[in-house]
Design a protein around this motif. Structure first.
Motif, PDB file in Angstrom:
ATOM      1  N   LEU A 274      43.771  41.329  39.359  1.00 11.70           N
ATOM      2  CA  LEU A 274      43.218  40.599  38.217  1.00 11.70           C
ATOM      3  C   LEU A 274      43.078  39.112  38.521  1.00 11.70           C
ATOM      4  N   LYS A 281      46.899  35.657  36.679  1.00 11.06           N
ATOM      5  CA  LYS A 281      46.837  37.112  36.799  1.00 11.06           C
ATOM      6  C   LYS A 281      46.702  37.563  38.254  1.00 11.06           C
ATOM      7  N   LYS A 303      36.934  39.834  35.264  1.00  9.24           N
ATOM      8  CA  LYS A 303      36.515  40.212  33.918  1.00  9.24           C
ATOM      9  C   LYS A 303      37.500  41.151  33.235  1.00  9.24           C
ATOM     10  N   GLN A 305      40.645  42.898  31.618  1.00 12.94           N
ATOM     11  CA  GLN A 305      41.780  42.332  30.909  1.00 12.94           C
ATOM     12  C   GLN A 305      43.113  42.927  31.357  1.00 12.94           C
ATOM     13  N   ASP A 306      43.076  44.078  31.999  1.00 11.01           N
ATOM     14  CA  ASP A 306      44.309  44.693  32.477  1.00 11.01           C
ATOM     15  C   ASP A 306      44.020  45.526  33.710  1.00 11.01           C
ATOM     16  N   ASN A 309      41.851  48.928  33.345  1.00  9.91           N
ATOM     17  CA  ASN A 309      40.406  48.738  33.206  1.00  9.91           C
ATOM     18  C   ASN A 309      39.781  48.237  34.508  1.00  9.91           C
TER      19      ASN A 309
END
Length: 367
Positions: A274, A281, A303, A305-306, A309
């Motif tokens: 990330l 991140k 892009k 968020q976790d 994904n």
């Protein structure tokens, strides 16, 4: 004389399907074809398979399917001795657990006792993995609360695993029996008996409390959704058996080290991370990373968020802003593996293709 063939074979991961890779197979085939004009580039996507039950069974099924596919190509090419002088070589392109299937397939071919000369057939030129948890899934995903499905599944399994088998099983059996056999009261006459509640549906799960707890702690619940967990232990246990390999740390380490050191066979794992390296991140990944290991490449997703994904969205440019960078790296890796004596000359090669395992020193991660 016909060109030799490099077969790009795509294998999806846990609960994936034929559409897992999106347009990536066609994009990679086009780029590799431009890079290796001396070869015929073919691609095939392994049809959706059951990612449940015994992993060894799934590996054997895939190996039989691949062998038939390659034999068809060898027959079409008129190859006289596909075992010792193949005109077809295969690169596995895998996602997630598909990389484990590919690795075990390669090792099963090398370990085949019916092949004392140690020739590979089908001949595997390389394993190009994408976010395969060769060393397990990152436990930090649960700590960061990655993805709603992961949080709810972790909670459900953790709650179940805190209960003792005897107490919970007997309690569930009692409640279920009462709900189905108790005579209705005057007020309840004419109504259907109440269905067992959520906890009684999970009555058998507690017999596996240790495994459930490990599943939650190891982050493997990222693969499950709450509605799927509600289908009962029979459903979960069959899938847990398949991904249970991710809980066996020593086996994971041994597999990864052995596959990455086979001479003449390329190996790479392009893993998602990330944010930027310097961002807050940058250290969050779907996979546990090796302290040292040749062939691990960081693919940053700015892009997502976790981690979950980032993992499922890596083959789509709308969810992976660096899709084309990843695609170019994949092309370079495959092109490098296939640029050798075999690919330099058309027609059957002049010598066999025995394989050995090297004990060389691994390089650093991200190499």
């Amino acid at each position: 004389m016909k060109k030799k063939t490099l077969l790009l074979c795509f294998i999806h991961g846990f609960k994936g399907d034929d559409n897992t890779f999106g347009r990536f197979p066609a994009d990679l085939k086009k780029l590799v074809g431009h890079a290796l004009p001396q070869l015929n580039i073919e691609l095939v996507v392994y049809p959706r398979y059951e990612t449940r039950g015994d992993l060894a069974v799934r590996v054997a099924e895939f190996r039989d399917w691949l062998r038939a596919r390659v034999m068809g190509l060898e027959d079409a090419a008129g190859t006289q001795s596909p075992t010792t002088s193949p005109s077809v070589r295969t690169v596995f392109v895998t996602h997630s657990m598909g990389g484990i299937v590919a690795a075990d397939t390669l090792l099963s071919i090398l370990d085949d006792r019916n092949n004392p000369r140690n020739f590979m057939f089908p001949y595997i030129q390389g394993i190009l993995s994408f976010d395969t948890p060769y060393l397990g899934l990152s436990p930090a995903m649960a700590a960061h609360g990655a993805d709603t499905n992961l949080r709810t599944a972790s909670t459900a399994i953790s709650q179940v695993s805190t209960l003792t088998s005897g107490f919970f099983a007997s309690r569930a059996a009692t409640e279920s029996s009462k709900a189905l056999t108790q005579a209705p009261s005057e007020e309840g006459k004419g109504k259907e008996p109440e269905a067992p509640n959520f906890w009684s549906q999970w009555g058998r799960v507690v017999a596996y409390a240790g495994a459930a707890s490990a599943l939650a702690a190891g982050g493997a619940v990222a693969y499950f959704k709450r509605d799927e967990l509600g289908q009962g232990w029979g459903w979960v246990s069959s899938h847990l058996e398949f991904v249970g390999v991710l809980l066996k740390k020593e086996e994971l380490k041994e597999r990864a080290e052995r596959v990455s050191r086979i001479e003449g066979v390329g190996f790479a794992n392009l893993y998602t991370a990330l944010g930027d390296r310097g961002g807050d991140k940058g250290d969050r990944t779907f996979c546990i990373l090796p302290q040292r290991g040749r062939g691990w490449f960081r693919c940053i997703n700015t892009k997502a968020q976790d981690e979950v994904n980032a993992h499922v969205g890596m083959f789509h440019s709308d969810t992976n802003p660096r899709y084309y960078d990843m695609l170019d790296l994949a092309k370079e890796l495959v092109g490098g593996w296939a640029t050798n004596e075999w690919s330099s000359y058309p027609g059957p090669s002049s010598r066999g293709v025995g394989i050995s395992v090297s004990g060389g020193t691994p390089g650093r991660a991200d190499e």
